[in-house]
Design a protein around this motif. Structure first.
Motif, PDB file in Angstrom:
ATOM      1  N   LEU A  83       0.824  -1.208   0.000  1.00 18.74           N
ATOM      2  CA  LEU A  83       0.000   0.000   0.000  1.00 18.74           C
ATOM      3  C   LEU A  83       0.862   1.263   0.000  1.00 18.74           C
ATOM      4  O   LEU A  83       0.537   2.244  -0.687  1.00 18.74           O
ATOM      5  CB  LEU A  83      -0.935   0.003   1.208  1.00 18.74           C
ATOM      6  CG  LEU A  83      -1.826   1.247   1.367  1.00 18.74           C
ATOM      7  CD1 LEU A  83      -2.714   1.457   0.149  1.00 18.74           C
ATOM      8  CD2 LEU A  83      -2.690   1.127   2.638  1.00 18.74           C
ATOM      9  N   SER A  84       1.949   1.267   0.745  1.00 17.77           N
ATOM     10  CA  SER A  84       2.788   2.468   0.814  1.00 17.77           C
ATOM     11  C   SER A  84       3.285   2.875  -0.570  1.00 17.77           C
ATOM     12  O   SER A  84       3.252   4.067  -0.934  1.00 17.77           O
ATOM     13  CB  SER A  84       3.985   2.218   1.744  1.00 17.77           C
ATOM     14  OG  SER A  84       3.553   2.014   3.071  1.00 17.77           O
ATOM     15  N   ASN A  85       3.741   1.914  -1.364  1.00 17.28           N
ATOM     16  CA  ASN A  85       4.213   2.230  -2.716  1.00 17.28           C
ATOM     17  C   ASN A  85       3.065   2.694  -3.608  1.00 17.28           C
ATOM     18  O   ASN A  85       3.228   3.607  -4.424  1.00 17.28           O
ATOM     19  CB  ASN A  85       4.903   1.016  -3.327  1.00 17.28           C
ATOM     20  CG  ASN A  85       6.268   0.757  -2.718  1.00 17.28           C
ATOM     21  OD1 ASN A  85       6.873   1.654  -2.148  1.00 17.28           O
ATOM     22  ND2 ASN A  85       6.746  -0.476  -2.818  1.00 17.28           N
ATOM     23  N   ALA A  86       1.885   2.072  -3.447  1.00 15.80           N
ATOM     24  CA  ALA A  86       0.723   2.471  -4.244  1.00 15.80           C
ATOM     25  C   ALA A  86       0.326   3.911  -3.931  1.00 15.80           C
ATOM     26  O   ALA A  86      -0.015   4.693  -4.837  1.00 15.80           O
ATOM     27  CB  ALA A  86      -0.440   1.527  -3.972  1.00 15.80           C
ATOM     28  N   VAL A  87       0.386   4.283  -2.660  1.00 12.41           N
ATOM     29  CA  VAL A  87       0.028   5.643  -2.240  1.00 12.41           C
ATOM     30  C   VAL A  87       1.039   6.657  -2.773  1.00 12.41           C
ATOM     31  O   VAL A  87       0.662   7.698  -3.323  1.00 12.41           O
ATOM     32  CB  VAL A  87      -0.060   5.724  -0.699  1.00 12.41           C
ATOM     33  CG1 VAL A  87      -0.216   7.171  -0.241  1.00 12.41           C
ATOM     34  CG2 VAL A  87      -1.222   4.882  -0.187  1.00 12.41           C
ATOM     35  N   SER A  88       2.309   6.348  -2.635  1.00 14.70           N
ATOM     36  CA  SER A  88       3.352   7.279  -3.103  1.00 14.70           C
ATOM     37  C   SER A  88       3.278   7.474  -4.615  1.00 14.70           C
ATOM     38  O   SER A  88       3.422   8.601  -5.117  1.00 14.70           O
ATOM     39  CB  SER A  88       4.734   6.755  -2.703  1.00 14.70           C
ATOM     40  OG  SER A  88       4.862   6.686  -1.295  1.00 14.70           O
ATOM     41  N   ALA A  89       3.038   6.391  -5.341  1.00 18.76           N
ATOM     42  CA  ALA A  89       2.912   6.491  -6.798  1.00 18.76           C
ATOM     43  C   ALA A  89       1.685   7.326  -7.178  1.00 18.76           C
ATOM     44  O   ALA A  89       1.765   8.196  -8.061  1.00 18.76           O
ATOM     45  CB  ALA A  89       2.817   5.098  -7.407  1.00 18.76           C
ATOM     46  N   SER A  90       0.570   7.088  -6.502  1.00 17.10           N
ATOM     47  CA  SER A  90      -0.657   7.831  -6.805  1.00 17.10           C
ATOM     48  C   SER A  90      -0.473   9.320  -6.561  1.00 17.10           C
ATOM     49  O   SER A  90      -0.912  10.160  -7.362  1.00 17.10           O
ATOM     50  CB  SER A  90      -1.814   7.313  -5.940  1.00 17.10           C
ATOM     51  OG  SER A  90      -2.079   5.950  -6.209  1.00 17.10           O
ATOM     52  N   ASP A 111       4.866   9.664 -18.693  1.00 13.33           N
ATOM     53  CA  ASP A 111       5.271  10.053 -17.339  1.00 13.33           C
ATOM     54  C   ASP A 111       4.721   9.084 -16.288  1.00 13.33           C
ATOM     55  O   ASP A 111       5.427   8.699 -15.347  1.00 13.33           O
ATOM     56  CB  ASP A 111       4.772  11.471 -17.024  1.00 13.33           C
ATOM     57  CG  ASP A 111       5.503  12.537 -17.813  1.00 13.33           C
ATOM     58  OD1 ASP A 111       6.621  12.259 -18.301  1.00 13.33           O
ATOM     59  OD2 ASP A 111       4.958  13.652 -17.955  1.00 13.33           O
ATOM     60  N   ILE A 112       3.470   8.691 -16.465  1.00 14.64           N
ATOM     61  CA  ILE A 112       2.827   7.801 -15.495  1.00 14.64           C
ATOM     62  C   ILE A 112       3.486   6.428 -15.490  1.00 14.64           C
ATOM     63  O   ILE A 112       3.708   5.824 -14.430  1.00 14.64           O
ATOM     64  CB  ILE A 112       1.313   7.700 -15.780  1.00 14.64           C
ATOM     65  CG1 ILE A 112       0.628   9.037 -15.456  1.00 14.64           C
ATOM     66  CG2 ILE A 112       0.668   6.575 -14.977  1.00 14.64           C
ATOM     67  CD1 ILE A 112      -0.802   9.132 -15.929  1.00 14.64           C
ATOM     68  N   LYS A 113       3.832   5.927 -16.654  1.00 10.54           N
ATOM     69  CA  LYS A 113       4.522   4.631 -16.733  1.00 10.54           C
ATOM     70  C   LYS A 113       5.845   4.660 -15.982  1.00 10.54           C
ATOM     71  O   LYS A 113       6.196   3.707 -15.268  1.00 10.54           O
ATOM     72  CB  LYS A 113       4.753   4.243 -18.199  1.00 10.54           C
ATOM     73  CG  LYS A 113       3.512   3.753 -18.919  1.00 10.54           C
ATOM     74  CD  LYS A 113       3.837   3.369 -20.351  1.00 10.54           C
ATOM     75  CE  LYS A 113       2.611   2.794 -21.066  1.00 10.54           C
ATOM     76  NZ  LYS A 113       2.913   2.422 -22.475  1.00 10.54           N
ATOM     77  N   LYS A 114       6.566   5.759 -16.118  1.00 12.96           N
ATOM     78  CA  LYS A 114       7.852   5.885 -15.420  1.00 12.96           C
ATOM     79  C   LYS A 114       7.649   5.878 -13.910  1.00 12.96           C
ATOM     80  O   LYS A 114       8.408   5.230 -13.172  1.00 12.96           O
ATOM     81  CB  LYS A 114       8.550   7.173 -15.857  1.00 12.96           C
ATOM     82  CG  LYS A 114       9.055   7.159 -17.287  1.00 12.96           C
ATOM     83  CD  LYS A 114       9.644   8.509 -17.670  1.00 12.96           C
ATOM     84  CE  LYS A 114      10.067   8.532 -19.142  1.00 12.96           C
ATOM     85  NZ  LYS A 114      10.571   9.877 -19.543  1.00 12.96           N
ATOM     86  N   ILE A 115       6.644   6.607 -13.454  1.00 16.74           N
ATOM     87  CA  ILE A 115       6.368   6.667 -12.012  1.00 16.74           C
ATOM     88  C   ILE A 115       5.999   5.287 -11.478  1.00 16.74           C
ATOM     89  O   ILE A 115       6.510   4.839 -10.437  1.00 16.74           O
ATOM     90  CB  ILE A 115       5.234   7.680 -11.730  1.00 16.74           C
ATOM     91  CG1 ILE A 115       5.698   9.096 -12.053  1.00 16.74           C
ATOM     92  CG2 ILE A 115       4.764   7.585 -10.284  1.00 16.74           C
ATOM     93  CD1 ILE A 115       4.571  10.121 -12.066  1.00 16.74           C
ATOM     94  N   LEU A 116       5.123   4.583 -12.194  1.00 18.01           N
ATOM     95  CA  LEU A 116       4.669   3.274 -11.730  1.00 18.01           C
ATOM     96  C   LEU A 116       5.806   2.259 -11.720  1.00 18.01           C
ATOM     97  O   LEU A 116       5.904   1.423 -10.801  1.00 18.01           O
ATOM     98  CB  LEU A 116       3.512   2.785 -12.613  1.00 18.01           C
ATOM     99  CG  LEU A 116       2.208   3.581 -12.476  1.00 18.01           C
ATOM    100  CD1 LEU A 116       1.186   3.142 -13.534  1.00 18.01           C
ATOM    101  CD2 LEU A 116       1.614   3.411 -11.075  1.00 18.01           C
TER     102      LEU A 116
END
Length: 600
Positions: A308-315, A390-395
């Motif tokens: 969840l922490s990674n999902a939140v930071s990415a979002s 940009d979103i692909k890079k972040i994910l």
């Protein structure tokens, strides 16, 4: 004649002559009423006449010898309401009341009649009559506030339902993209209006379905999907009937700016219109709503995290880098993915709920993770192409297991193809494709009922020949929706609390975290239960209140409240004294929705 006790009334020359209680013990053949200046005595014939008014009003009186002041005042008020809206627009029969007052949260209230106005002027007259006869009103639009009390008033005080679903006037400032809607205008009606006129604007859709009111969703500060996520934020001018029957006009209107007031939210001078959102200080009979221009392209993206922490930071990073072209980002937990597959698998339940082993097996089979994300991009092809990169890079940087970018047209074509293959169209694959297709339609501003599927997971029958209505269809749901900062620490703390309390009460912890900005999100937690099972319903209600108390201790409190929260607000002294003062000033007879949001 048998003495009649406890509050009798007589209306003489349009003035209330009696408020209080009086028992006449001086004569067995007379009946007395208080007046401001004297006691007025009436014979049994007059009492019989008053009883006749009550009977003509079709009110259910269990004991005619204990006829109350309230019974007679209500009967007189209903006579006037019928003269204003017509007899067919006042319902007191058991069948109508049972149908309209059904509530998917299991609440029951004392509503003796429903009045259906068809115009603003009728609402003004009704409010004035309600004041005259001291009859409380609960104004609603479509009455589809599912999970929060549906159409029911906040308290069990006898209250007439003022249902404005027949007020459906709709027009539009086409050049500026502002729709002017009355309370009964629905998402579907606005879509039809736009399509008939080939207007390139987007309906402010929600998951509540095509038959829900646009105006009431904005007033309850509902949030949507397009970049205009804040529906009350998109509302500009409002026509408001005050609790006395007077009509409020903004300073901008009174200065002569009636057109420009529909284009500029904040008006001039103190912003008073906000007082009529999530409140009982007035009745909004018309609202101007700015619509999001239809973009060249809408593209949805999906991502999958176990942590969840990674999902939140990415979002959070995605929201910041895509500001202006992105709607909300949702993080959906593994439990909340199960209802997509179909009805509740009762044969898999252990001790009243689905075990973790079933959830894990389900997600592995269908390639879901602990947290499943979805967002939507709106703009030109070039803008979306750049944002996608940009979103692909972040994910990738935060470790998403996989990323998928899809357009509604592609998914719709795939879903149609799968449904034509006999060996596939009965499988989960076809079901998911259909749900995904409908979801992407919703993301594009096409209202549909796919968001309502979850309400029917444990009870209720989804009709095939009429619009879905969880309250009338027997579904059971209570919404818990606190605000939480978008930080890994806060969201881990919140989700741990929800998991623990829901499982304690044998309720599956279905969670969706929806961003309202890059700073704050709302946790939407549906507490689902079988409405035919009294034990399950009580468990869900107890679970709701425990979540409220535990969330409060952590600082996570709801952005929106249902009628089941009135006592909680009072117990926690949560209503600011200024609101109580405003209520007493604007509504001296406490006519409008007594107790809504704890305001009396």
């Amino acid at each position: 004649m048998k003495t009649i006790r406890n509050q009798l009334a007589n209306v003489h020359k349009n003035k209330l002559l009696f408020i209080g209680s009086f028992t006449n013990n001086t004569s067995p053949n007379t009946l007395s009423f208080y007046s401001s200046s004297s006691i007025i005595t009436h014979s049994p014939l007059k009492v019989k006449e008053e009883l006749s008014h009550v009977e003509q009003a079709s009110l259910k009186i269990t004991n005619k010898d204990s006829l109350t002041n309230g019974d007679i005042l209500l009967a007189r008020a209903l006579e006037h309401f019928r003269s204003i809206v017509g007899a067919t627009n006042v319902a007191t029969d058991e069948e109508s009341l049972s149908r309209e007052l059904a509530d998917c949260s299991g609440n029951i209230r004392n509503v003796p009649a429903i009045v259906y106005p068809t115009s603003h002027d009728q609402v003004v007259q009704i409010v004035k009559i309600a004041n005259r006869y001291q009859v409380p009103l609960n104004p609603v639009s479509s009455g589809q506030n599912w999970g929060y009390g549906s159409a029911l008033p906040a308290t069990n005080q006898r209250t007439v339902l003022l249902k404005m679903s027949k007020m459906t006037r709709l027009d539009m400032d086409e050049e500026n993209g502002v729709a002017h809607v009355e309370p009964g205008v629905t998402q579907q009606q606005l879509l039809d209006y736009l399509q008939e006129r080939n207007l390139d604007y987007t309906v402010p859709v929600t998951g509540a379905g095509p038959t829900c009111s646009l105006l009431s969703n904005a007033l309850e500060r509902g949030y949507g999907i397009s970049p205009y996520i804040d529906h009350f934020g998109a509302a500009t001018s409002m026509r408001i009937v005050l609790p006395t029957g007077n009509v409020h006009e903004s300073m901008l209107d009174k200065m002569g700016g009636k057109h420009v007031s529909t284009l500029y939210k904040w008006q001039t001078g103190p912003y008073l219109e906000g007082l009529f959102s999530q409140s009982n200080l007035g009745i909004v009979t018309k609202m101007s709503i700015a619509l999001y221009p239809k973009p060249e392209k809408v593209e949805s993206f999906f991502f999958f995290f176990d942590d969840l922490s990674n999902a939140v930071s990415a979002s959070k990073e995605i929201l910041r880098c895509s500001n202006g072209i992105i709607g909300s980002v949702k993080l959906i937990n593994n439990y909340a993915m199960v209802p997509m597959a179909g009805p509740y698998p009762k044969d898999q339940a252990v001790d009243g709920m689905l075990p973790q082993s079933y959830i894990d097996s389900f997600c592995k089979k269908n390639q879901f993770t602990a947290w499943n994300g979805v967002g939507n991009l709106y703009g030109s092809s070039a803008v979306i192409k750049a944002a996608r990169s940009d979103i692909k890079k972040i994910l990738r940087r935060y470790g998403s297991k996989r990323n998928i970018f899809l357009s509604a047209n592609f998914v719709h074509s795939t879903s149609s193809f799968l449904n034509q293959i006999p060996i596939v169209n009965k499988t989960h694959l076809a079901t998911y494709a259909n749900v995904l297709s409908k979801s992407l339609e919703l993301f594009s501003g096409i209202p549909n009922e796919t968001g309502l599927r979850i309400a029917y997971w444990k009870s209720g029958e989804r009709p095939t020949d009429k619009p879905w209505n969880p309250s009338k269809d027997g579904a059971g749901i209570i919404w818990y929706n606190p605000l939480i900062p978008i930080t890994p620490q806060d969201l881990n703390s919140f989700t741990s609390m929800v998991n623990e309390i829901c499982k304690k009460h044998k309720t599956e912890p279905l969670m969706t975290l929806t961003s309202l900005s890059d700073r704050c999100c709302v946790g939407t937690i549906p507490l689902l239960f079988d409405r035919n099972n009294e034990e399950e319903m009580k468990r869900a209600q107890v679970c709701y209140h425990e979540l409220m108390n535990a969330g409060q201790k952590l600082g996570y409190v709801p952005y929106r409240l249902g009628i089941q929260s009135v006592n909680w607000l009072q117990d926690n002294n949560a209503v600011p004294p200024l609101l109580q003062t405003l209520k007493k000033t604007l509504d001296p007879n406490n006519i409008l929705s007594p107790g809504k949001y704890g305001i009396f």
